[in-house]
Write a protein that holds these residues in place. Structure first.
Motif, short mmCIF file in Angstrom:
data_model
loop_
_atom_site.label_atom_id
_atom_site.label_comp_id
_atom_site.label_asym_id
_atom_site.label_seq_id
_atom_site.Cartn_x
_atom_site.Cartn_y
_atom_site.Cartn_z
N GLU A 186 2.94 7.70 1.93
CA GLU A 186 2.40 9.05 2.12
C GLU A 186 2.37 9.41 3.60
O GLU A 186 2.72 10.53 3.98
CB GLU A 186 0.98 9.13 1.56
N ALA A 187 1.96 8.45 4.41
CA ALA A 187 1.93 8.69 5.86
C ALA A 187 3.32 9.05 6.35
O ALA A 187 3.50 9.97 7.15
CB ALA A 187 1.39 7.47 6.59
N ALA A 188 4.33 8.32 5.86
CA ALA A 188 5.71 8.59 6.27
C ALA A 188 6.11 10.01 5.86
O ALA A 188 6.76 10.73 6.64
CB ALA A 188 6.66 7.57 5.66
N ALA A 189 5.71 10.42 4.67
CA ALA A 189 6.07 11.77 4.19
C ALA A 189 5.46 12.84 5.09
O ALA A 189 6.12 13.81 5.43
CB ALA A 189 5.61 11.97 2.75
N THR A 190 4.20 12.64 5.52
CA THR A 190 3.58 13.66 6.38
C THR A 190 4.26 13.71 7.75
O THR A 190 4.12 14.69 8.47
CB THR A 190 2.07 13.41 6.61
N LEU A 191 5.01 12.67 8.10
CA LEU A 191 5.73 12.67 9.38
C LEU A 191 7.13 13.24 9.21
O LEU A 191 7.91 13.27 10.15
CB LEU A 191 5.80 11.25 9.94
N ALA A 223 9.45 12.27 6.67
CA ALA A 223 10.45 11.37 6.10
C ALA A 223 10.65 11.70 4.61
O ALA A 223 9.70 11.76 3.86
CB ALA A 223 10.03 9.92 6.25
N PRO A 254 10.99 -2.58 4.63
CA PRO A 254 10.48 -3.58 5.59
C PRO A 254 9.15 -4.20 5.15
O PRO A 254 8.91 -5.39 5.38
CB PRO A 254 10.29 -2.78 6.87
N LEU A 255 8.29 -3.40 4.50
CA LEU A 255 6.99 -3.92 4.09
C LEU A 255 7.12 -4.94 2.96
O LEU A 255 6.32 -5.88 2.87
CB LEU A 255 6.06 -2.78 3.64
N ASP A 266 0.83 -1.20 0.00
CA ASP A 266 0.00 0.00 0.00
C ASP A 266 0.87 1.25 0.00
O ASP A 266 1.54 1.56 0.98
CB ASP A 266 -0.89 -0.03 1.25
N ARG A 288 12.94 2.85 5.80
CA ARG A 288 12.27 2.51 7.06
C ARG A 288 10.83 2.03 6.89
O ARG A 288 10.26 1.47 7.81
CB ARG A 288 12.29 3.73 8.00
N VAL A 289 10.22 2.29 5.73
CA VAL A 289 8.82 1.88 5.54
C VAL A 289 8.68 0.89 4.38
O VAL A 289 8.24 -0.24 4.55
CB VAL A 289 7.91 3.11 5.33
N ARG A 309 0.10 4.15 0.36
CA ARG A 309 -0.33 5.20 1.28
C ARG A 309 0.51 5.21 2.56
O ARG A 309 0.59 6.22 3.24
CB ARG A 309 -1.81 5.04 1.61
N TYR A 310 1.15 4.05 2.89
CA TYR A 310 2.06 4.06 4.03
C TYR A 310 3.21 5.03 3.76
O TYR A 310 3.71 5.69 4.67
CB TYR A 310 2.63 2.67 4.30
#
Lengths: 224, 345
Positions: free
Chosen positions: A127-132, A134, A146-147, A122, A142-143, A124-125
């Protein structure tokens, strides 16, 4: 039979096979994972063409692949001539040449497996990392990685297995020099011309070693 | 940390065009039906979709060309998107780690955040071991731990069951009130919007149709969608004093005189039903036909057809007495004092 196994030439060929296949897998990982990421995540015009190119070694007879490698990396080849004059490096008929031939043939297995894993994961994980906060590299390390780790591992195992069994491109590009470029498949082929029994023993040995290693790796990585 | 933005996103057959502002500490809710473009607006703010036009400014600093990782805009996604390979602690520590806080310190901060959302005992759990409410709180802690200047929440409670939703909503309200930056919340649930937000922006079909605080929106809806959300009958008409023409041949009498285009709103419970034409009390009466009867809390909601379509709430006893069933002809009555009239446009 036991004494055949302890003949120094055979163990040398076996060790050379295992070493070159492992190094070739490493080369494929370093080049193939970023390539797969590009193919799966980045829109660029030549994407379809690059994807087709990646799979060419799958359909090409390995001997033809070896000829292509000679044309590119040979002493008079496109890149080979430059490598020779600039760095004094020659690839054909060396152990490094074996690695190049194996990596060339085995690369599609890794790229296809990793690209599939990336498409299945996915985005979108990311995207979530970018908003944090990264960046691309941190997100990948890191995302994303591992996935898709199971996919990368499965691809690496396939890639290693294909590299271990490589024959055509290796003998064309790297030749058949005991201790330097003579891997197990080459040794089997040579033995077949002189001593059928020896060829069978060597074949069985290669089979057993491959099955043991693949079984161990599959259980460890691809279990889920 | 104030937000000032105009978001324009174009898709095939759909244009989103919203102006949006939020003061520090303010919670603004984007409320609208599914497909209105609320989530797209949120993704544009976060930098996850490109804008065709407009601008985004936080504290006067333009961000519309800044990549998402440098915007300092935190997002709580609808399905949370907690990293499945990291435990709750490392999920929350991810933001600080990206800002180069040393690992040990980042984990310490993450632990404090998880403690603040009441999950101190669950730091080692992987996302799949967490319940929906817990995952929601981890997602909130993760977004806040990155110290965003603006917090975006996409349907933060939609994935929760009714019971968890109640508790989580109350907790979320507490956390939002202690967050110093601006918050933009997207929801299709009016209750979430009314409970959590200081200001509501109603979005329909990519455009803003109404802005206001909870009291204004619930008392004076301006579209059928909002009227239905807050449970009012809403009509648009032309006023001349206390007479409001709702259709060419039907007008009602209201309490407050107005001139020109107006909205008229009244509660379903203000509509009285009679078996025959009533005389005396109500100023407005009209013949109507029952089209639908449904339960609505303790009352029955009667949908009526006639010169205007109207919803009326009656007690079950009254419904039995009037023998209300689809097709039944009745008279509707409405007191002028029960209506609210306010200018349209």
């Amino acid at each position: 039979m036991p004494q055949r196994l302890t003949e120094p030439g055979i163990l040398t060929a076996l060790r050379l096979s295992l070493e070159t296949a492992t190094i070739a897998t490493g080369v494929c990982l370093v080049l193939g994972v970023p390539l797969a990421w590009m193919l799966a995540r980045v829109e660029f015009p030549a994407r379809r063409f690059v994807r087709a190119l990646v799979t060419v070694p799958l359909v090409l007879p390995p001997v033809v692949g070896g000829v292509a490698l000679l044309l590119v990396f040979g002493r008079r080849g496109l890149v080979g001539e430059w490598l020779d004059s600039a760095f004094g490096v020659t690839l054909p008929f060396t152990t490094a040449g074996v690695v190049v031939a194996e990596a060339f043939v085995a690369m599609p297995f890794l790229v296809i497996a990793v690209e599939g894993a990336l498409r299945g994961s996915d985005a979108r994980y990311e995207e979530a990392a970018a908003t944090l906060g990264a960046g691309r590299w941190t997100t990948f390390r890191r995302v994303t990685l591992p996935l898709i780790a199971p996919g990368v591992a499965a691809g690496a195992v396939l890639c290693w297995a294909r590299a271990l069994g490589e024959f055509g491109a290796t003998i064309t590009f790297a030749g058949n020099f005991p201790g330097r470029t003579q891997t197990m498949p080459l040794a089997v082929y040579l033995a077949l011309e002189q001593d059928v029994d020896a060829a069978i023993v060597l074949s069985l040995l290669l089979l057993v070693v491959s099955v043991v290693i693949l079984a161990a790796l599959r259980d460890k990585w691809v279990a889920a | 940390m104030s937000l000032d933005a105009r978001i324009v996103v174009r898709r095939a057959g759909f244009t989103l065009d919203l102006e949006l502002s939020a003061a520090p500490g303010e919670v603004v809710a984007l409320l609208g039906p599914n497909g209105a473009g609320k989530t797209t607006a949120l993704r544009a703010l976060a930098g996850l979709v490109g804008m065709a036009d407009g601008h985004i400014a936080l504290d006067g600093v333009r961000l519309d060309r800044t990549p998402p990782e440098h915007r300092r805009i935190g997002v709580v996604f609808q399905d949370y998107l907690l990293f499945p390979h990291l435990n709750a602690l490392d999920n929350v520590a991810f933001g600080p780690r990206c800002r180069h806080v040393p690992r040990k310190q980042a984990r310490e901060q993450a632990r404090e955040w998880l403690d603040r959302v009441g999950l101190a005992e669950h730091v080692r759990k992987k996302p799949r071991q967490l319940s929906g409410g817990q995952a929601q709180r981890v997602a909130l802690a993760r977004a806040l731990a990155a110290e965003p200047k603006l917090l975006l929440l996409d349907e933060p409670l939609a994935a929760l069951d009714a019971r968890t939703r109640l508790d989580t909503r109350a907790q979320l309200r507490g956390h939002l009130s202690s967050f110093p930056g601006a918050t933009v919340l997207v929801t299709h649930d009016p209750l979430d919007a009314l409970m959590l937000a200081d200001r509501l922006i109603i979005v329909e079909d990519g455009r803003i149709v109404q802005i206001g605080d909870a009291a204004t929106i619930t008392a004076q809806p301006r579209t059928d969608y909002v009227a239905r959300l807050v449970g009012l009958n809403l009509y648009r008409g032309h006023a001349d004093g206390t007479d409001v023409a709702l259709t060419s041949d039907f007008s009602i009498v209201t309490a407050t005189p107005q001139q020109g285009d107006v909205f008229v709103a009244f509660r379903p419970s203000a509509v009285a039903l009679y078996p025959t034409r009533p005389d005396g009390s109500p100023r407005n009466t009209w013949p109507a036909r029952v089209t639908m009867v449904s339960r609505h809390g303790d009352a029955l909601r009667i949908e009526l057809d006639g010169p205007i379509a109207v919803a009326a709430d009656v007690t079950p006893a009254a419904a039995v007495q009037l023998d209300l069933a689809p097709g039944r002809e009745v008279w509707a009555g409405l007191k002028a004092t029960e209506t609210t009239t306010y200018p349209a446009g």
